[in-house]
Design a protein around this motif. Structure first.
Motif, PDB file in Angstrom:
ATOM      1  N   ASP A 350      -0.375  17.208  55.827  1.00 26.77           N
ATOM      2  CA  ASP A 350       0.828  16.794  55.744  1.00 26.77           C
ATOM      3  C   ASP A 350       0.934  15.813  54.428  1.00 26.77           C
ATOM      4  OD1 ASP A 350       3.573  16.160  56.763  1.00 26.77           O
ATOM      5  OD2 ASP A 350       2.831  14.086  56.833  1.00 26.77           O
ATOM      6  N   ALA A 352       3.332  12.885  53.110  1.00 29.73           N
ATOM      7  CA  ALA A 352       4.704  12.139  53.233  1.00 29.73           C
ATOM      8  C   ALA A 352       5.028  11.261  51.860  1.00 29.73           C
ATOM      9  CB  ALA A 352       4.466  11.165  54.465  1.00 29.73           C
ATOM     10  N   TYR A 353       6.205  11.404  51.518  1.00 29.82           N
ATOM     11  CA  TYR A 353       6.662  10.715  50.477  1.00 29.82           C
ATOM     12  C   TYR A 353       7.782   9.818  50.622  1.00 29.82           C
ATOM     13  CZ  TYR A 353       4.848  14.690  48.093  1.00 29.82           C
ATOM     14  OH  TYR A 353       4.190  15.712  47.670  1.00 29.82           O
ATOM     15  N   GLU A 354       7.620   8.271  50.127  1.00 23.79           N
ATOM     16  CA  GLU A 354       8.251   7.271  50.636  1.00 23.79           C
ATOM     17  C   GLU A 354       8.795   6.461  49.453  1.00 23.79           C
ATOM     18  OE1 GLU A 354       6.448   4.790  53.620  1.00 23.79           O
ATOM     19  OE2 GLU A 354       5.816   6.057  54.817  1.00 23.79           O
ATOM     20  N   ALA A 358      10.226  10.084  46.751  1.00 24.56           N
ATOM     21  CA  ALA A 358      10.998  11.052  47.622  1.00 24.56           C
ATOM     22  C   ALA A 358      11.956  11.655  47.027  1.00 24.56           C
ATOM     23  CB  ALA A 358      11.473  10.257  48.952  1.00 24.56           C
ATOM     24  N   GLU A 399       5.553  18.885  54.410  1.00 24.12           N
ATOM     25  CA  GLU A 399       6.099  17.677  53.660  1.00 24.12           C
ATOM     26  C   GLU A 399       6.987  16.767  54.440  1.00 24.12           C
ATOM     27  OE1 GLU A 399       7.843  19.071  50.283  1.00 24.12           O
ATOM     28  OE2 GLU A 399       6.203  20.152  49.143  1.00 24.12           O
ATOM     29  N   SER A 400       7.279  15.587  54.147  1.00 25.06           N
ATOM     30  CA  SER A 400       8.316  14.736  54.789  1.00 25.06           C
ATOM     31  C   SER A 400       8.492  13.737  53.805  1.00 25.06           C
ATOM     32  CB  SER A 400       7.697  13.822  56.051  1.00 25.06           C
ATOM     33  OG  SER A 400       6.786  13.091  55.912  1.00 25.06           O
ATOM     34  N   ARG A 401      10.016  13.260  53.820  1.00 18.13           N
ATOM     35  CA  ARG A 401      10.696  12.433  52.780  1.00 18.13           C
ATOM     36  C   ARG A 401      11.207  11.015  53.531  1.00 18.13           C
ATOM     37  NH1 ARG A 401      11.698  15.278  47.630  1.00 18.13           N
ATOM     38  NH2 ARG A 401      10.963  17.071  47.671  1.00 18.13           N
ATOM     39  N   GLN A 402      11.228  10.041  52.993  1.00 17.14           N
ATOM     40  CA  GLN A 402      11.682   8.922  53.578  1.00 17.14           C
ATOM     41  C   GLN A 402      12.214   8.088  52.361  1.00 17.14           C
ATOM     42  OE1 GLN A 402       9.790   6.723  56.791  1.00 17.14           O
ATOM     43  NE2 GLN A 402      10.259   4.879  55.857  1.00 17.14           N
ATOM     44  N   ARG A 413       1.484   9.781  51.272  1.00 22.02           N
ATOM     45  CA  ARG A 413       0.509   9.668  52.366  1.00 22.02           C
ATOM     46  C   ARG A 413      -0.075  10.805  52.567  1.00 22.02           C
ATOM     47  NH1 ARG A 413      -0.276   5.407  55.907  1.00 22.02           N
ATOM     48  NH2 ARG A 413       1.853   4.694  55.525  1.00 22.02           N
ATOM     49  N   SER A 424      -6.004   9.682  57.441  1.00 23.03           N
ATOM     50  CA  SER A 424      -4.838   9.470  56.751  1.00 23.03           C
ATOM     51  C   SER A 424      -5.273   8.397  55.473  1.00 23.03           C
ATOM     52  CB  SER A 424      -3.805   8.809  57.403  1.00 23.03           C
ATOM     53  OG  SER A 424      -2.635   8.573  56.952  1.00 23.03           O
TER      54      SER A 424
END
Length: 524
Positions: A350, A352-354, A358, A399-402, A413, A424
């Protein structure tokens, strides 16, 4: 009009593709190094197979060179770091010869099982030694597959058609993918103990070098047959010769060797040893496929800037490149950190983009992260091929975005889930430089260095002094030293940039220090 030098023999159809697309292609094969050095400065592209060496001298002389295309998968003959520093894109054609190589491995299995080469020589010499060449059936035998990627999965399919049982060791093979291709996923120790025949289909990396070491070869079943059509260096050749001579290994068939061309080798002359001169990709069909692919890829790049199967360049548009460049570097280095910290089969990754990152095109970033994670085991994986390779192995990628990041303007991350749990790693770009900012939930702030030591320990007095003393005694200079911890007396980490690569003995001594849980050498 762009100019390409075709320095090794390619199909005439490939030459036609260059010319039809508007690329001036000169065919000059069999050049000496001096001859190549004199003319390479006139060309924008260099197309090679395995004979021509694109080393640092050639790249330094190639003032106008923009792309090197390798018709085939292996790029041992191309100095990729030097090419990267010079801004030269290096491409390969990773899938054009998969079936051919897999079929060669199957042919070697049959040749070993029935002692065909020796029987042929004996019969043509006028002998009729029918009782001498007692073979074994492949039917019902257990095939141990080391590496279950594109080629390995084709070998598994053919072996299953022969009614063999197939067990596979591949850290990147998910349980679901194993079921899909009909193999039993096992650890290496289990494979060594169970396999009647072992075939290797993995790249040569620091983790796979001598994967069949003297120690591991000794763990195999008596009479085991071993086939290597992948890369020289995966098997300890001297140890294998000893086991062939004493009868523990029943036979071996190699298409690849540590030193090539192999005019002499410790294995030559051993009973029931079969050697071929790196013929895995040597069929008319495979030669045609990879030649056509490399011509298409190089033409696309030189004429439009499109990048396909590049080993050292992200696939991004000209508009996106300036903004993405530092984050691509961060994603790949952070992925390489994660990949070197994982020892078990990967189930999911996974990313993650913050924050500001993002809002950018995540595809090249995710591809860079995946390539970084998988490259320690799959040296030839690249940003273009990484998503397909992950899918092929049944690895779930998400993928996840914040939009907001609590502390940093941008944060990436990477969380890797294995059969043993999760790990992680987080990083950010500070002043244009990629940095590690979190490992195992512990905050720190460390730049990436070419060689680094990772140490996980219990935070107790004396650790830093003991570590420093060991490094000093070994002549290893500390470039950077960064610490993170949960709290006093609890879990802690040290990330140490060093100027000299620590040897295995030194890393072992670090692991033996009081309160140390884990120690590794990392390379970026």
């Amino acid at each position: 009009m762009p100019r390409v030098l075709i320095a090794d023999k390619l199909s005439p159809a490939a030459v036609a593709i260059f010319k039809d697309r508007g690329v001036d292609a000169d065919v000059k094969t069999g050049l000496t190094k001096d001859e190549l050095l004199k003319i390479i400065g006139d060309y924008d592209g260099l197309a090679v197979r395995s004979a021509t060496k694109a080393d640092k001298d050639v790249i330094a002389a190639a003032k106008n060179l923009k792309v090197i295309g390798r018709a085939g998968i292996g790029v041992d003959n191309v100095d990729i770091p030097t090419a990267t520093a010079a801004g030269v894109v290096v491409m390969n054609t990773p899938f054009g010869n998969s079936i051919t190589t897999a079929e060669h491995a199957i042919a070697m299995m049959f040749a070993l099982a029935r002692q065909l080469p020796a029987a042929d020589v004996s019969t043509q010499a006028g002998k009729w030694e029918k009782n001498r060449f007692m073979g074994v059936e492949l039917y019902g035998k257990t095939l141990g597959l080391i590496g279950a990627g594109n080629i390995g999965s084709i070998v598994a399919d053919r072996a299953l058609g022969l009614k063999m049982k197939v067990v596979a060791y591949d850290p990147f093979l998910s349980p679901d993918r194993a079921v899909e291709i009909g193999v039993e996923k096992v650890e290496l120790e289990d494979l060594l103990a169970r396999a009647d025949l072992i075939t290797l289909h993995t790249p040569l990396t620091d983790k796979t070098r001598n994967i069949l070491s003297a120690e591991n070869l000794a763990k195999t079943k008596k009479g085991v047959l071993i086939v290597n059509c992948a890369r020289g260096g995966l098997v300890d050749e001297a140890a294998l010769r000893k086991l062939l001579d004493d009868g523990h290994v029943g036979g071996a068939a190699f298409d690849v060797f540590v030193e090539e061309p192999a005019k002499a080798n410790v294995l030559f002359g051993a009973e029931n040893f079969i050697a071929t001169p790196h013929l895995g990709a040597s069929t008319n069909e495979a030669q045609e496929n990879v030649a056509l692919q490399v011509a298409e890829q190089m033409s696309d790049y030189l004429l439009t800037g499109a990048v396909t199967n590049a080993l050292n360049s992200p696939s991004v548009t000209a508009e996106e490149a300036p903004r993405l460049k530092p984050f691509v570097a961060l994603a790949e280095k952070l992925g390489a950190f994660a990949g070197q910290m994982v020892d078990f089969g990967i189930k999911s990754i996974d990313i993650a983009y913050e924050g500001e990152v993002a809002k950018l095109n995540a595809r090249p970033l995710t591809a860079a992260a995946l390539a970084g994670v998988m490259r320690p085991m799959l040296a030839e994986v690249n940003m273009v091929s990484a998503p397909a390779v992950a899918k092929e192995r049944g690895i779930t990628v998400s993928e996840s975005r914040q939009d907001d990041s609590p502390i940093y303007e941008s944060l990436i991350r990477i969380t890797v889930t294995t059969e043993k749990g999760k790990r992680s790693f987080a990083g950010s770009v500070l002043a244009g430089t990629p940095r590690v900012i979190e490992v195992k939930g512990m905050d720190l702030d460390a730049p990436f260095g070419p060689t680094m030591l990772y140490v996980n320990n219990v935070d107790k007095p004396g650790f830093i002094g003991n570590l420093g003393a060991l490094l000093a005694d070994a002549g290893v200079n500390i470039a950077t030293f960064n610490l993170g911890r949960v709290s006093a007396g609890e879990d802690a980490i040290a990330l140490v940039g060093v100027d000299q690569a620590p040897g295995d003995d030194l890393v072992g001594k670090i692991r033996d220090l009081p309160h140390v849980k884990e120690a590794r050498t990392l390379r970026f």
